[in-house]
Design a protein around this motif. Structure first.
Motif, mmCIF file in Angstrom:
data_model
loop_
_atom_site.group_PDB
_atom_site.id
_atom_site.type_symbol
_atom_site.label_atom_id
_atom_site.label_comp_id
_atom_site.label_asym_id
_atom_site.label_seq_id
_atom_site.Cartn_x
_atom_site.Cartn_y
_atom_site.Cartn_z
ATOM 1 N N LYS A 87 0.735 -1.224 -0.021
ATOM 2 C CA LYS A 87 -0.043 0.084 -0.077
ATOM 3 C C LYS A 87 0.846 1.233 0.108
ATOM 4 O O LYS A 87 0.744 2.216 -0.646
ATOM 5 C CB LYS A 87 -0.935 0.116 1.048
ATOM 6 C CG LYS A 87 -2.077 0.942 1.058
ATOM 7 C CD LYS A 87 -2.916 0.526 0.230
ATOM 8 C CE LYS A 87 -4.190 1.693 0.020
ATOM 9 N NZ LYS A 87 -4.912 1.591 -1.069
ATOM 10 N N GLU A 90 2.433 1.728 -3.337
ATOM 11 C CA GLU A 90 1.507 2.118 -4.335
ATOM 12 C C GLU A 90 1.554 3.466 -4.737
ATOM 13 O O GLU A 90 1.368 4.154 -5.879
ATOM 14 C CB GLU A 90 -0.024 1.706 -3.961
ATOM 15 C CG GLU A 90 -0.945 1.796 -4.811
ATOM 16 C CD GLU A 90 -2.152 1.145 -4.423
ATOM 17 O OE1 GLU A 90 -3.064 0.301 -5.087
ATOM 18 O OE2 GLU A 90 -2.794 1.527 -3.211
ATOM 19 N N HIS A 153 -5.244 -4.293 0.131
ATOM 20 C CA HIS A 153 -6.549 -3.971 0.795
ATOM 21 C C HIS A 153 -6.058 -4.233 2.184
ATOM 22 O O HIS A 153 -6.629 -5.321 2.800
ATOM 23 C CB HIS A 153 -7.916 -4.591 0.391
ATOM 24 C CG HIS A 153 -8.217 -3.982 -1.020
ATOM 25 N ND1 HIS A 153 -8.725 -2.799 -1.235
ATOM 26 C CD2 HIS A 153 -7.952 -4.686 -2.076
ATOM 27 C CE1 HIS A 153 -8.708 -2.746 -2.485
ATOM 28 N NE2 HIS A 153 -8.428 -3.901 -3.073
#
Length: 185
Positions: A87, A90, A153
Motif C-alpha cells: 500500500k 503504491e 487492501h
C-alpha cells in the motif's frame, strides 16, 4: 499465475515468479519508469497469491496440522505486513528514494515468508493432507486468483467467510481500475 498441479506446486511456482519479478526490479536502473511497472506487476501477483492462500490454504492448515491455528495466524500476520508495504509502495514514484527503501523492506518480508512456507508449512501439509485434497486445493487456489483483488487492501477480512464474500467484489473493482489506467499491462 495459474501454473497447475496441487496447491503446493501452484504456490511454489508463484513464489518463483515473485523471485523473478524482484530480480527484474533490481536489474532495472533506479528511477526508471519500468521499475514502477514491475512493482505494479509484483503487487498484483502478491495480492492475488495472498488472497488465495487466505481463502483456501490457511483453512486447510488449520484443519490438517496440529499447530495449524498458530501457523496460519503467523502467515496471515506476514500477509498484513506485506500488504501494508505494498500500500505504501503504491503511492510512491520509482524516482523517489522511498521506492528503493520500500522494495528492500518488501523483499525482506516476502523472502522470509516464502522460506517459512516452503521450509515448514508446505512440508508439514504434504505429510498430513491426502494428495487428492492437495489437488482440489490447487484448483480452488487457481480459481480464487482469477477473481482476487489486484491492489492491496490491508484492512480487508483475512479469514472465511468474510474474505470469500468480499474479495471477488474488490477484485472486480480493482480490475476495472487497472483496465482504465493500464496498470499491470
Amino acid at each position: 499465475m495459474g501454473h497447475g498441479g496441487d496447491v503446493i506446486a501452484e504456490l511454489t511456482s508463484d513464489h518463483r515468479e515473485v523471485d523473478e519479478l524482484f530480480a527484474r526490479i533490481e536489474r532495472t536502473v533506479p528511477g526508471d519508469a519500468e521499475r514502477k511497472r514491475l512493482a505494479d506487476r509484483l503487487t498484483i501477483e502478491l495480492v492475488r497469491h495472498s488472497v488465495a492462500e487466505e481463502q483456501y490454504l490457511y483453512p486447510a492448515v488449520r484443519r490438517h496440522l496440529s499447530d495449524g491455528e498458530t501457523l496460519a495466524d503467523k502467515e496471515i500476520a506476514d500477509h498484513v505486513r506485506v500488504e501494508e508495504l505494498l500500500k505504501a509502495l503504491e503511492g510512491v514514484d520509482a524516482g523517489n528514494l522511498d521506492f528503493n527503501h520500500l522494495i528492500v523492506k518488501l523483499r525482506t518480508e516476502v523472502y522470509a515468508h516464502i522460506k517459512d512456507e516452503e521450509g515448514r508449512l508446505f512440508v508439514e501439509l504434504r505429510a498430513a493432507c491426502p494428495q487428492a485434497d492437495l489437488e482440489e486445493l490447487g484448483e480452488k487456489v487457481r480459481t480464487a486468483k482469477k477473481v482476487a483483488p489486484t491492489r492491496p487492501h490491508p484492512g480487508a477480512p483475512r479469514t472465511p467467510p468474510g474474505n470469500k464474500l468480499l474479495a471477488p467484489g474488490a477484485g472486480l473493482v480493482d480490475r476495472a481500475r487497472d483496465f482504465v489506467t493500464g496498470r499491470g499491462k
